[in-house]
Scaffold this motif. Structure first.
Motif, PDB file in Angstrom:
ATOM      1  N   LEU A 116       0.826  -1.199   0.000  1.00  0.00           N
ATOM      2  CA  LEU A 116       0.000   0.000   0.000  1.00  0.00           C
ATOM      3  C   LEU A 116       0.865   1.256   0.000  1.00  0.00           C
ATOM      4  N   ARG A 117       0.447   2.237  -0.780  1.00  0.00           N
ATOM      5  CA  ARG A 117       1.112   3.538  -0.799  1.00  0.00           C
ATOM      6  C   ARG A 117       0.140   4.584  -0.277  1.00  0.00           C
ATOM      7  N   ALA A 118       0.641   5.472   0.559  1.00  0.00           N
ATOM      8  CA  ALA A 118      -0.204   6.497   1.165  1.00  0.00           C
ATOM      9  C   ALA A 118       0.212   7.879   0.680  1.00  0.00           C
ATOM     10  N   TYR A 119      -0.789   8.703   0.388  1.00  0.00           N
ATOM     11  CA  TYR A 119      -0.537  10.066  -0.066  1.00  0.00           C
ATOM     12  C   TYR A 119      -1.537  11.008   0.603  1.00  0.00           C
ATOM     13  N   LYS A 120      -1.095  12.242   0.795  1.00  0.00           N
ATOM     14  CA  LYS A 120      -2.034  13.327   1.017  1.00  0.00           C
ATOM     15  C   LYS A 120      -2.135  14.069  -0.307  1.00  0.00           C
ATOM     16  N   GLN A 121      -3.365  14.273  -0.792  1.00  0.00           N
ATOM     17  CA  GLN A 121      -3.563  14.928  -2.073  1.00  0.00           C
ATOM     18  C   GLN A 121      -4.325  16.234  -1.891  1.00  0.00           C
ATOM     19  N   SER A 148     -10.849  17.959   4.041  1.00  0.00           N
ATOM     20  CA  SER A 148     -11.512  19.259   3.957  1.00  0.00           C
ATOM     21  C   SER A 148     -11.972  19.505   2.536  1.00  0.00           C
ATOM     22  N   GLY A 149     -12.940  20.428   2.406  1.00  0.00           N
ATOM     23  CA  GLY A 149     -13.479  20.742   1.093  1.00  0.00           C
ATOM     24  C   GLY A 149     -14.536  19.735   0.664  1.00  0.00           C
ATOM     25  N   ARG A 150     -14.773  19.703  -0.627  1.00  0.00           N
ATOM     26  CA  ARG A 150     -15.732  18.753  -1.209  1.00  0.00           C
ATOM     27  C   ARG A 150     -15.074  18.055  -2.384  1.00  0.00           C
ATOM     28  N   LEU A 151     -15.483  16.818  -2.634  1.00  0.00           N
ATOM     29  CA  LEU A 151     -14.890  16.055  -3.727  1.00  0.00           C
ATOM     30  C   LEU A 151     -16.002  15.299  -4.465  1.00  0.00           C
ATOM     31  N   ALA A 163     -18.120  14.660   1.392  1.00  0.00           N
ATOM     32  CA  ALA A 163     -17.919  15.795   2.290  1.00  0.00           C
ATOM     33  C   ALA A 163     -16.807  15.471   3.275  1.00  0.00           C
ATOM     34  N   ALA A 164     -16.275  16.500   3.930  1.00  0.00           N
ATOM     35  CA  ALA A 164     -15.192  16.307   4.898  1.00  0.00           C
ATOM     36  C   ALA A 164     -15.619  15.319   5.972  1.00  0.00           C
ATOM     37  N   GLY A 165     -14.729  14.368   6.290  1.00  0.00           N
ATOM     38  CA  GLY A 165     -15.027  13.354   7.287  1.00  0.00           C
ATOM     39  C   GLY A 165     -15.611  12.083   6.708  1.00  0.00           C
ATOM     40  N   GLU A 166     -15.856  12.051   5.407  1.00  0.00           N
ATOM     41  CA  GLU A 166     -16.410  10.867   4.757  1.00  0.00           C
ATOM     42  C   GLU A 166     -15.313  10.126   3.997  1.00  0.00           C
ATOM     43  N   GLY A 177     -13.340   8.857 -11.649  1.00  0.00           N
ATOM     44  CA  GLY A 177     -12.805  10.190 -11.864  1.00  0.00           C
ATOM     45  C   GLY A 177     -13.197  11.089 -10.714  1.00  0.00           C
ATOM     46  N   PHE A 178     -12.372  12.127 -10.449  1.00  0.00           N
ATOM     47  CA  PHE A 178     -12.601  13.049  -9.345  1.00  0.00           C
ATOM     48  C   PHE A 178     -12.715  14.476  -9.860  1.00  0.00           C
ATOM     49  N   GLY A 179     -13.488  15.281  -9.166  1.00  0.00           N
ATOM     50  CA  GLY A 179     -13.597  16.698  -9.465  1.00  0.00           C
ATOM     51  C   GLY A 179     -13.847  17.479  -8.189  1.00  0.00           C
ATOM     52  N   ASN A 180     -13.435  18.731  -8.183  1.00  0.00           N
ATOM     53  CA  ASN A 180     -13.625  19.586  -7.019  1.00  0.00           C
ATOM     54  C   ASN A 180     -14.504  20.769  -7.420  1.00  0.00           C
ATOM     55  N   PRO A 181     -15.759  20.824  -6.936  1.00  0.00           N
ATOM     56  CA  PRO A 181     -16.649  21.935  -7.286  1.00  0.00           C
ATOM     57  C   PRO A 181     -16.329  23.232  -6.564  1.00  0.00           C
ATOM     58  N   GLY A 182     -15.343  23.192  -5.637  1.00  0.00           N
ATOM     59  CA  GLY A 182     -14.958  24.407  -4.930  1.00  0.00           C
ATOM     60  C   GLY A 182     -15.919  24.738  -3.788  1.00  0.00           C
ATOM     61  N   PRO A 183     -15.772  25.921  -3.204  1.00  0.00           N
ATOM     62  CA  PRO A 183     -14.866  26.985  -3.643  1.00  0.00           C
ATOM     63  C   PRO A 183     -13.436  26.850  -3.112  1.00  0.00           C
ATOM     64  N   GLU A 184     -13.177  25.893  -2.214  1.00  0.00           N
ATOM     65  CA  GLU A 184     -11.854  25.751  -1.613  1.00  0.00           C
ATOM     66  C   GLU A 184     -11.187  24.478  -2.111  1.00  0.00           C
ATOM     67  N   PRO A 185      -9.867  24.358  -1.963  1.00  0.00           N
ATOM     68  CA  PRO A 185      -9.195  23.120  -2.358  1.00  0.00           C
ATOM     69  C   PRO A 185      -9.718  21.936  -1.558  1.00  0.00           C
ATOM     70  N   ALA A 186      -9.727  20.782  -2.171  1.00  0.00           N
ATOM     71  CA  ALA A 186     -10.103  19.541  -1.489  1.00  0.00           C
ATOM     72  C   ALA A 186      -8.830  18.832  -1.052  1.00  0.00           C
ATOM     73  N   GLU A 187      -8.728  18.502   0.238  1.00  0.00           N
ATOM     74  CA  GLU A 187      -7.574  17.793   0.765  1.00  0.00           C
ATOM     75  C   GLU A 187      -8.035  16.424   1.250  1.00  0.00           C
ATOM     76  N   PHE A 188      -7.346  15.384   0.816  1.00  0.00           N
ATOM     77  CA  PHE A 188      -7.765  14.044   1.206  1.00  0.00           C
ATOM     78  C   PHE A 188      -6.573  13.111   1.318  1.00  0.00           C
ATOM     79  N   LEU A 189      -6.770  12.046   2.107  1.00  0.00           N
ATOM     80  CA  LEU A 189      -5.783  10.989   2.255  1.00  0.00           C
ATOM     81  C   LEU A 189      -6.155   9.849   1.325  1.00  0.00           C
ATOM     82  N   SER A 190      -5.146   9.273   0.694  1.00  0.00           N
ATOM     83  CA  SER A 190      -5.392   8.188  -0.251  1.00  0.00           C
ATOM     84  C   SER A 190      -4.450   7.032   0.035  1.00  0.00           C
ATOM     85  N   LEU A 191      -5.017   5.835   0.157  1.00  0.00           N
ATOM     86  CA  LEU A 191      -4.242   4.606   0.272  1.00  0.00           C
ATOM     87  C   LEU A 191      -4.466   3.812  -1.005  1.00  0.00           C
TER      88      LEU A 191
END
Length: 215
Positions: A116-121, A148-151, A163-166, A177-191
């Motif tokens: 497994l590889r882990a990233y913060k994106q 944080s944000g929305r994805l 939503a954040a926390g999901e 595929g992923f998209g960010n409707p804004g208005p702020e950057p989306a930050e997420f952890l990915s394994l």
């Protein structure tokens, strides 16, 4: 020369190397700004640096200084060393550097190459705020947690907003595929399990005898 650039020289950089670093700052600034979809005017409003000065920095007609680079590093969310392309010091396995791909910033959180590889994106708003994100499919399995944000996630025929926390997990052989409707950057952890490895979820502790049963 500022103390910062003098420090680069003290870290083993010759005069020619330092000149190359300074020459590369302008194109790197332009690339960062364009990857984030920011105009010179918008960056000027964020940093307090005039648009004409920013333009000269990007074209190499203005020598970078610490006073100019600090607010730009903060605006782009990168370390100063990364902004100027300074050489890494110490163990490269420990000093893992962020990289940008498909307009997203990836921060590696694991050192090993297998499993497994882990990233913060960090995904800036757009360009799929109002259109369907492009879907890709490949071998592997992914687990994603939104900080944080929305994805927006398009998974096969499913289209939903995270939503954040999901969190969500899926087989990456399914077009996604992923998209960010804004208005702020989306930050997420990915394994990511490139060979299909999945996250092992440990069962919750057994109920104590003194606790009432759940209904």
């Amino acid at each position: 020369m500022t103390k910062f650039f003098a420090g680069l020289a003290n870290r083993g950089m010759e005069a020619d190397d330092l000149a190359d670093v300074l020459t590369a700052v302008g194109p790197r600034l332009r690339t960062l700004r364009r990857e984030r979809g920011i105009t010179l005017t918008g960056l000027s409003e964020t940093t307090g640096i005039s648009a004409s000065t920013l333009s000269r920095l990007e074209s190499g007609r203005r020598r970078p200084t610490l006073e100019l680079l600090l607010p730009l590093a903060r605006a782009h969310g990168v370390q100063l060393d990364e902004l100027v392309g300074a050489p890494m010091t110490g163990d490269p396995r420990v000093h893992m550097r962020p990289f940008v791909r498909h307009g997203q910033t990836f921060v590696p959180l694991t050192r090993h190459l297998g499993g497994l590889r882990a990233y913060k994106q960090i995904m800036p708003p757009g360009p799929y705020a109002h259109e369907r994100p492009e879907q890709r499919a490949h071998e592997g399995y992914e687990w994603l947690y939104l900080l944080s944000g929305r994805l927006r996630i398009v998974l096969g025929e499913h289209d939903f907003m995270l939503a954040a926390g999901e969190a969500v997990e899926f087989d990456t052989r399914v077009p996604h595929g992923f998209g960010n409707p804004g208005p702020e950057p989306a930050e997420f952890l990915s394994l990511c399990g490139l060979q299909g490895e999945r996250v092992h979820v440990r069962a919750r502790p057994a109920r104590r005898d003194s606790e009432p049963p759940e209904h």
